[in-house]
Design a protein around this motif. Sequence first.
Motif, short mmCIF file in Angstrom:
data_model
loop_
_atom_site.label_atom_id
_atom_site.label_comp_id
_atom_site.label_asym_id
_atom_site.label_seq_id
_atom_site.Cartn_x
_atom_site.Cartn_y
_atom_site.Cartn_z
N LYS A 197 9.58 2.50 -18.01
CA LYS A 197 8.32 1.81 -18.32
C LYS A 197 8.40 0.30 -18.07
O LYS A 197 7.43 -0.32 -17.65
CB LYS A 197 7.98 2.08 -19.80
CG LYS A 197 6.49 2.11 -20.05
CD LYS A 197 6.18 2.46 -21.49
CE LYS A 197 4.74 2.14 -21.80
NZ LYS A 197 4.43 2.44 -23.21
N ASP A 198 9.57 -0.26 -18.30
CA ASP A 198 9.70 -1.72 -18.15
C ASP A 198 9.99 -2.12 -16.70
O ASP A 198 10.06 -3.31 -16.39
CB ASP A 198 10.84 -2.22 -19.04
CG ASP A 198 12.18 -1.63 -18.62
OD1 ASP A 198 12.20 -0.44 -18.24
OD2 ASP A 198 13.20 -2.35 -18.64
N VAL A 199 10.19 -1.15 -15.82
CA VAL A 199 10.61 -1.47 -14.45
C VAL A 199 9.43 -1.78 -13.53
O VAL A 199 9.51 -2.66 -12.68
CB VAL A 199 11.43 -0.29 -13.85
CG1 VAL A 199 11.83 -0.60 -12.42
CG2 VAL A 199 12.66 -0.02 -14.71
N PHE A 200 8.34 -1.06 -13.75
CA PHE A 200 7.22 -1.18 -12.82
C PHE A 200 6.18 -2.19 -13.29
O PHE A 200 5.80 -2.22 -14.45
CB PHE A 200 6.55 0.19 -12.62
CG PHE A 200 7.42 1.14 -11.85
CD1 PHE A 200 7.56 1.00 -10.48
CD2 PHE A 200 8.14 2.12 -12.51
CE1 PHE A 200 8.39 1.85 -9.77
CE2 PHE A 200 8.97 2.98 -11.80
CZ PHE A 200 9.10 2.84 -10.44
N HIS A 201 5.73 -2.99 -12.32
CA HIS A 201 4.62 -3.90 -12.63
C HIS A 201 3.30 -3.14 -12.68
O HIS A 201 2.40 -3.51 -13.41
CB HIS A 201 4.54 -5.00 -11.57
CG HIS A 201 5.76 -5.87 -11.52
ND1 HIS A 201 6.88 -5.53 -10.79
CD2 HIS A 201 6.05 -7.04 -12.12
CE1 HIS A 201 7.81 -6.48 -10.94
NE2 HIS A 201 7.33 -7.40 -11.74
N HIS A 202 3.19 -2.09 -11.88
CA HIS A 202 1.94 -1.32 -11.83
C HIS A 202 2.26 0.16 -11.64
O HIS A 202 3.11 0.51 -10.81
CB HIS A 202 1.06 -1.76 -10.65
CG HIS A 202 0.83 -3.24 -10.59
ND1 HIS A 202 -0.08 -3.87 -11.39
CD2 HIS A 202 1.42 -4.20 -9.84
CE1 HIS A 202 -0.07 -5.17 -11.13
NE2 HIS A 202 0.84 -5.40 -10.18
N VAL A 203 1.58 0.99 -12.40
CA VAL A 203 1.66 2.43 -12.18
C VAL A 203 0.24 2.88 -11.80
O VAL A 203 -0.65 2.94 -12.64
CB VAL A 203 2.17 3.19 -13.43
CG1 VAL A 203 2.16 4.70 -13.18
CG2 VAL A 203 3.58 2.72 -13.79
N LEU A 204 0.06 3.15 -10.51
CA LEU A 204 -1.28 3.38 -9.98
C LEU A 204 -1.51 4.86 -9.65
O LEU A 204 -0.71 5.49 -8.96
CB LEU A 204 -1.48 2.57 -8.69
CG LEU A 204 -1.24 1.07 -8.81
CD1 LEU A 204 -1.30 0.42 -7.42
CD2 LEU A 204 -2.26 0.44 -9.75
N THR A 258 -2.68 -2.53 -2.20
CA THR A 258 -2.93 -3.91 -1.79
C THR A 258 -3.95 -4.59 -2.71
O THR A 258 -3.84 -5.78 -3.00
CB THR A 258 -3.41 -3.98 -0.33
OG1 THR A 258 -4.38 -2.96 -0.10
CG2 THR A 258 -2.26 -3.76 0.64
N ASP A 259 -4.94 -3.83 -3.16
CA ASP A 259 -5.94 -4.41 -4.06
C ASP A 259 -5.29 -4.93 -5.34
O ASP A 259 -5.58 -6.04 -5.79
CB ASP A 259 -7.00 -3.35 -4.43
CG ASP A 259 -8.01 -3.12 -3.32
OD1 ASP A 259 -7.95 -3.85 -2.30
OD2 ASP A 259 -8.86 -2.23 -3.47
#
Lengths: 233, 233
Positions: free
Chosen positions: A134-141, A160-161
């Motif tokens: 959970k702490d590794v990713f800046h965004h989970v899209l 990219t957005d």
Amino acid sequence: MPLRAIIFDAYGTLFDVYSMGVLAERLFPGQGKTLAEMWRDKQIEYTRLRTLSNTYKPFWEVTQDALVFCCRKLGLPLTLEAQNMMLGQYAKLQPFPESLEVLRELKGKGMRLAILSNGNPEMLDAVVESAGMKDVFHHVLSVDPVRKFKTAPEAYQLGTDVLGIPAKDVVFVSSNCWDICGAAWYGYPTFWVNRSGAPLEELGVTPHGEGTSLSDLRDFVRQRNEAAVPGSQ
Amino acid sequence: MPLRAIIFDAYGTLFDVYSMGVLAERLFPGQGKTLAEMWRDKQIEYTRLRTLSNTYKPFWEVTQDALVFCCRKLGLPLTLEAQNMMLGQYAKLQPFPESLEVLRELKGKGMRLAILSNGNPEMLDAVVESAGMKDVFHHVLSVDPVRKFKTAPEAYQLGTDVLGIPAKDVVFVSSNCWDICGAAWYGYPTFWVNRSGAPLEELGVTPHGEGTSLSDLRDFVRQRNEAAVPGSQ
């Protein structure tokens, strides 16, 4: 420009989806491998058909539909309990052994990290949490907001957005060659984690990098970024 | 309103595409069935990926790409001669035995008949001519003008555009359940020629009619049209 961000596919790339076969084998002895592979193929097929025909349904439901179909096709009795166990397993998929270490190291070098997956948000949050990422990713899209699965360009554009970085400064990482092709057609440099030694799809795309695990991605990113900064080694 | 027109899928519905296996077996003894089935799956996969990603290529080229991939995957040496024989076979596919008789009878009852296929126009013209069906169809439609393969709605719309009939007064006939789903999503009544006794796809679509050959379609059309004309038997 050096690479500034990395977008990862989730299932099969960070998380081992064929480990579903172990559970499937326990529930349906002798048929686990066949069921798990057929399920995965059917799941992907349904995402494509629903995207082509503008009949989107969240990945969770598509995955359930695919399981029901495959059990019917194979003549396997699917109880509600078995169905819940199989689908519930999606929240507990194991990451590939090297995943966490490589991700931490890449993040430590200043790379922004994101997941971009066909999975719906609840599924992704659950598996990322369960894997301690959970702490590794800046965004989970999830593709869910655009209601189109990969390889629709709208799905890849979410990356990219959200990152606010041109596609050319991002590397897209997947174990699925078709996903690599979709990402390359959208405009991302690509790295194919070809875990099974599969042949390249005949779709006119050659990935910028290829390896057998995420460890090879680490080397690819280092080399790309050293080449982008003249004089550095 | 009674049904006024029938649109047929081509490969697998009117023409037996798995007969490619015979030639494949001659060229690659012991691997013919595997190659023919994998080729067909890969061909369909490529049509979907290229439609999703707006990277259309004519069906002939997609089919060639798929063959090259499958031979590489199976480790089969594909000479240019073998490639030409395999692709050339597409122009000579045999119709299913009942096809011509049923088509003539339906046409005799005043139905307008069309083909709507992923195949490009040259491929379709060749196989229709070779099967002696040139005089049977009012329209032989390829998705090529819209540069999207089925199940994109634009592909199915070619039928209503050319026929000038509302979708609800047409029946769409295919042996592929996914094609039935795409056609139903677009708005056609559907008849599934389920030649292999396959289970229904879990896509929320039930065909209006189902049978094991085109002969069953004849009965379906008669019953529908009798029901649509009060007092007739």
